[in-house]
Design a protein around this motif. Structure first.
Motif, PDB file in Angstrom:
ATOM      1  N   ASN A  97      42.125  29.087  32.471  1.00 26.57           N
ATOM      2  CA  ASN A  97      41.156  30.198  33.526  1.00 26.57           C
ATOM      3  C   ASN A  97      39.623  30.465  32.361  1.00 26.57           C
ATOM      4  O   ASN A  97      38.667  30.201  33.036  1.00 26.57           O
ATOM      5  N   ASN A  98      39.680  30.394  30.878  1.00 29.26           N
ATOM      6  CA  ASN A  98      38.513  30.623  31.018  1.00 29.26           C
ATOM      7  C   ASN A  98      37.894  29.519  30.713  1.00 29.26           C
ATOM      8  O   ASN A  98      36.567  29.820  30.982  1.00 29.26           O
ATOM      9  N   SER A 101      36.059  28.841  34.235  1.00 29.75           N
ATOM     10  CA  SER A 101      35.031  30.961  34.236  1.00 29.75           C
ATOM     11  C   SER A 101      33.438  30.180  33.104  1.00 29.75           C
ATOM     12  O   SER A 101      32.729  30.485  33.813  1.00 29.75           O
ATOM     13  N   GLN A 105      29.052  29.312  34.510  1.00 30.83           N
ATOM     14  CA  GLN A 105      28.643  29.839  33.956  1.00 30.83           C
ATOM     15  C   GLN A 105      27.420  29.406  33.267  1.00 30.83           C
ATOM     16  O   GLN A 105      25.993  29.370  33.600  1.00 30.83           O
ATOM     17  N   TYR A 144      42.863  36.651  37.889  1.00 33.05           N
ATOM     18  CA  TYR A 144      40.886  36.731  37.252  1.00 33.05           C
ATOM     19  C   TYR A 144      41.122  35.003  37.538  1.00 33.05           C
ATOM     20  O   TYR A 144      39.628  34.764  38.276  1.00 33.05           O
ATOM     21  N   ASN A 148      37.838  33.603  40.273  1.00 35.44           N
ATOM     22  CA  ASN A 148      36.505  32.212  39.498  1.00 35.44           C
ATOM     23  C   ASN A 148      36.272  31.762  40.527  1.00 35.44           C
ATOM     24  O   ASN A 148      35.470  31.462  40.506  1.00 35.44           O
TER      25      ASN A 148
END
Length: 300
Positions: A97-98, A101, A105, A144, A148
């Motif tokens: 997930n990180n 994400s 960006q 989360y 996203n």
């Protein structure tokens, strides 16, 4: 205290360094990086795998805030290897997930979707309707991931899919009694309405998001909210209001040392002043955006 002198079960120094790094994250990220690096070194010294991973995650998040995505990605992949070696499914899901994400960006949406789908697939058995007593951490990471996905679809103009994930996130967070992302989802609804051409609805959602962030005393996301206000006013041909909020976004991002957000706000101000044919101010913000972007590119 020297790292090598720590007892094998001494987590006090590790925790202290980690907690300080978290405190510095939104106000002195450079100092936060130093403390997170120390936390990681201490955790390695005492072979504390959970704090090794947590410190790497925090370090990566700090670098994301500074706009150093290359450094952040390297750290996230280090986290992923550590999680896989420990057969820690939650940590693997969190890292997927990180990474997703961060790709949003950058932006690199195909890679964002790739990692978010991996996170979703890995999470599915833990939150299936047949699961009983779902641990809260899995409920939280589900929110989360939904957020996203919603934003990735939103920023690629797949508005029906974006609406599905945003509304599912709002519904599930209510079910899970986890409201930390409520302002984010409300803000995303504002962006969605703006993309549909509904100015009044867009501004209404952004006002609600601002109120929600202030209510939970989370002021760190206000620069992004001001940026979205500016984009809405720009879209609907209200340049003076757009400039007002873009300047607020720039000031808020600079105060928090969110360099990537600061660069985006400066670029928007350049575009707004250029459209008004205000050459001196357009050039000023063009130089500001270029300077910040150059500093991001040249970071280690």
């Amino acid at each position: 205290q020297p790292v090598t002198s720590l007892a094998s079960n001494d987590t006090t120094a590790v925790k202290a360094s980690f907690d300080l790094a978290e405190q510095y994250m939104f106000f002195k990220p450079g100092r936060g990086i130093i403390m997170a690096q120390r936390s990681y070194a201490l955790a390695v010294a005492i072979k504390n795998s959970p704090y090794q991973r947590r410190s790497l995650v925090l370090l990566a998040n700090l670098y994301v805030g500074l706009g150093n995505y290359t450094k952040a990605m390297k750290l996230y992949y280090d986290c992923l290897r550590l999680a896989e070696n420990n057969h820690d499914d939650y940590a693997i899901i969190q890292t997927y997930n990180n990474i997703g994400s961060t790709y949003i960006q950058m932006p690199d949406y195909p890679k964002a979707f790739l990692y978010l789908r991996q996170a979703q697939q890995k999470l599915a058995p833990y939150i299936s309707p047949s699961s009983k007593n779902i641990p809260f951490k899995f409920k939280k990471i589900d929110i989360y991931i939904l957020n996203n996905f919603g934003e990735a679809f939103l920023f690629t103009d797949k508005l029906d899919s974006a609406a599905y994930y945003i509304n599912k996130g709002i519904k599930d967070q209510s079910t899970y009694q986890f409201d930390d992302l409520r302002p984010v989802f409300i803000s995303d609804l504002g962006i969605l309405e703006s993309k549909k051409g509904n100015k009044a609805a867009a501004l209404n959602y952004l006002h609600k998001a601002e109120k929600a962030w202030v209510t939970i005393k989370d002021l760190t996301n206000l620069d992004l909210l001001y940026f979205q206000y500016a984009k809405v006013y720009k879209k609907f041909n209200q340049p003076d209001s757009a400039i007002f909020y873009a300047q607020k976004a720039l000031s808020s991002a600079a105060e928090a040392n969110f360099l990537a957000d600061e660069a985006a706000a400066a670029k928007l101000l350049y575009e707004l002043y250029d459209a008004k044919q205000n050459i001196p101010l357009a050039y000023k913000y063009y130089k500001t955006a270029t300077r910040i972007n150059d500093s991001l590119i040249n970071k280690d």
